[in-house]
Write a protein that holds these residues in place. Structure first.
Motif, PDB file in Angstrom:
ATOM      1  N   ASN A   1       0.743  -1.373  -0.020  1.00  0.00           N
ATOM      2  CA  ASN A   1       0.309  -0.099  -0.062  1.00  0.00           C
ATOM      3  C   ASN A   1       0.693   1.256   0.008  1.00  0.00           C
ATOM      4  OD1 ASN A   1      -2.342  -1.448  -0.013  1.00  0.00           O
ATOM      5  ND2 ASN A   1      -2.798  -1.244   2.385  1.00  0.00           N
TER       6      ASN A   1
ATOM      7  N   TRP B   1      -3.926   1.149  -3.082  1.00  0.00           N
ATOM      8  CA  TRP B   1      -4.072   0.284  -2.180  1.00  0.00           C
ATOM      9  C   TRP B   1      -3.888  -0.980  -2.326  1.00  0.00           C
ATOM     10  CZ3 TRP B   1      -3.516   3.445   1.641  1.00  0.00           C
ATOM     11  CH2 TRP B   1      -3.952   4.684   1.421  1.00  0.00           C
TER      12      TRP B   1
ATOM     13  N   ASN C   1      -4.298  -4.149   0.129  1.00  0.00           N
ATOM     14  CA  ASN C   1      -5.562  -4.373   0.179  1.00  0.00           C
ATOM     15  C   ASN C   1      -6.143  -5.199  -0.773  1.00  0.00           C
ATOM     16  OD1 ASN C   1      -5.164  -2.520   2.445  1.00  0.00           O
ATOM     17  ND2 ASN C   1      -6.364  -0.968   1.782  1.00  0.00           N
ATOM     18  N   HIS C   2      -5.797  -4.674  -2.026  1.00  0.00           N
ATOM     19  CA  HIS C   2      -6.604  -5.515  -3.129  1.00  0.00           C
ATOM     20  C   HIS C   2      -6.300  -6.846  -3.235  1.00  0.00           C
ATOM     21  CE1 HIS C   2      -8.000  -6.339  -6.978  1.00  0.00           C
ATOM     22  NE2 HIS C   2      -6.497  -6.483  -7.477  1.00  0.00           N
TER      23      HIS C   2
ATOM     24  N   LEU D   1     -10.016   0.489   2.134  1.00  0.00           N
ATOM     25  CA  LEU D   1     -10.913  -0.382   2.971  1.00  0.00           C
ATOM     26  C   LEU D   1     -11.204   0.440   4.251  1.00  0.00           C
ATOM     27  CD1 LEU D   1      -9.382  -4.014   2.566  1.00  0.00           C
ATOM     28  CD2 LEU D   1     -11.288  -3.015   1.581  1.00  0.00           C
TER      29      LEU D   1
ATOM     30  N   GLU E   1      -8.698   5.886   3.581  1.00  0.00           N
ATOM     31  CA  GLU E   1      -7.976   5.454   2.470  1.00  0.00           C
ATOM     32  C   GLU E   1      -8.964   5.867   1.069  1.00  0.00           C
ATOM     33  OE1 GLU E   1      -5.873   1.552   4.321  1.00  0.00           O
ATOM     34  OE2 GLU E   1      -7.597   1.257   3.128  1.00  0.00           O
TER      35      GLU E   1
ATOM     36  N   ILE F   1     -11.948  -8.062   7.588  1.00  0.00           N
ATOM     37  CA  ILE F   1     -10.917  -7.185   7.564  1.00  0.00           C
ATOM     38  C   ILE F   1      -9.874  -7.282   8.723  1.00  0.00           C
ATOM     39  CG2 ILE F   1     -10.012  -4.691   7.352  1.00  0.00           C
ATOM     40  CD1 ILE F   1     -12.430  -3.870   5.746  1.00  0.00           C
TER      41      ILE F   1
END
Length: 320
Positions: free
Chosen positions: A241, A254, A257-258, A269, A273, A301
């Motif tokens: 990130n 991000w 996250n992906h 998320l 962000e 998460i």
């Protein structure tokens, strides 16, 4: 057509020739055109019209890539109508990053093998040390596009191939790229009623914009697998990130996250962000143009953040 024993990829001299041609036309020439546009600044500086066309088409084509090519077609993170899907194909195609079907197939293979042998654009597969890292970074950012194994679309994107209407729109890829050059030229010419306006409109809204979008998306392959934070454990990949990249890359910054939640329509998320791509999807949803928008729950998460490096079990294949 020569084909590797691995049915997932196709190795073909013909495909490599096409890839080299695409690299010259859509990577080298936009770079040259950008130098021309910068050189013309000594003759006449850009104005509001040129900057507006650059920013407008940068946003349109960038959203076409991140929302259309990436989140909708590659990961099926939300659903939309055929008309909206076709519109997103056109928007993404104008960026000159390749036809949607090929892009989606390559990106699904990237998630399957991220930063491992077979990943088309990993910066981590060229040896250790400074030289190896520099070679890997250059490969991930640029040179992988010159010639590479072609992911078999029949294997990677059969769901997309089954939709004849999307396949038909995708087949006009080169026409949509040309449209992305002609539209800013036409707008610039009409706004100024001059050939100079048409020229600078095409340069800044078309050529320079194409070069900048290409560099931005290439940075996701190179920078986002080299620098930044890793709040989530992923399947032994180096996805990261980097907040500043989220601002200039339509939310794509991000990236860790992906990779942790590839099915998610939201790459950002947490509330801080910033994710322009997801804002666009929410706007489509509010207008009734998108539905079944997938986002991981806060519980998922939090649970993923608590995992330790040995606990990740194929998270990139997680479907929600």
């Amino acid at each position: 057509m020569p084909q590797n024993r691995d049915h997932r990829i196709i190795r073909s001299r013909h495909f490599h020739k096409m890839q080299r041609r695409h690299f010259i036309v859509f990577d080298i020439l936009p770079f040259v055109g950008t130098l021309v546009a910068l050189g013309l600044l000594f003759y006449r500086p850009v104005g509001v019209m040129e900057l507006s066309l650059f920013l407008g088409f940068w946003l349109i084509t960038g959203l076409g890539l991140t929302v259309g090519y990436h989140r909708l077609f590659t990961h099926r993170a939300f659903a939309t109508s055929t008309t909206m899907s076709a519109t997103l194909i056109v928007m993404g195609s104008m960026a000159g990053r390749g036809p949607m079907l090929s892009w989606a197939a390559m990106h699904r293979r990237h998630h399957e093998l991220s930063d491992h042998d077979g990943d088309l654009h990993s910066p981590r597969l060229h040896g250790g040390g400074l030289i190896g890292r520099l070679r890997g970074f250059l490969h991930a950012h640029l040179t992988w596009m010159i010639a590479h194994d072609y992911p078999n679309v029949a294997h990677y994107v059969p769901d997309l191939m089954a939709d004849r209407r999307l396949v038909a729109v995708n087949s006009y890829y080169y026409s949509w790229v040309v449209l992305g050059l002609l539209l800013p030229a036409a707008i610039g010419g009409l706004a100024t009623m001059s050939l100079w306006g048409a020229l600078t409109g095409m340069l800044w809204g078309g050529v320079v914009r194409m070069f900048v979008v290409e560099q931005t998306f290439s940075a996701i392959n190179s920078i986002m697998h080299t620098f930044g934070t890793q709040p989530f454990v992923t399947r032994d990949d180096n996805s990261r990130n980097l907040g500043v990249m989220a601002w200039i890359a339509w939310g794509e910054g991000w990236h860790n996250n992906h990779h942790a939640f590839p099915y998610s329509a939201a790459f950002g998320l947490r509330w801080f962000e910033f994710d322009p791509g997801f804002i666009f999807i929410r706007a489509l949803e509010a207008l009734g143009l998108a539905w079944d928008v997938k986002v991981p729950s806060e519980e998922k998460i939090a649970r993923r953040m608590l995992r330790q490096p040995g606990d990740a079990t194929a998270p990139d294949l997680e479907t929600g």
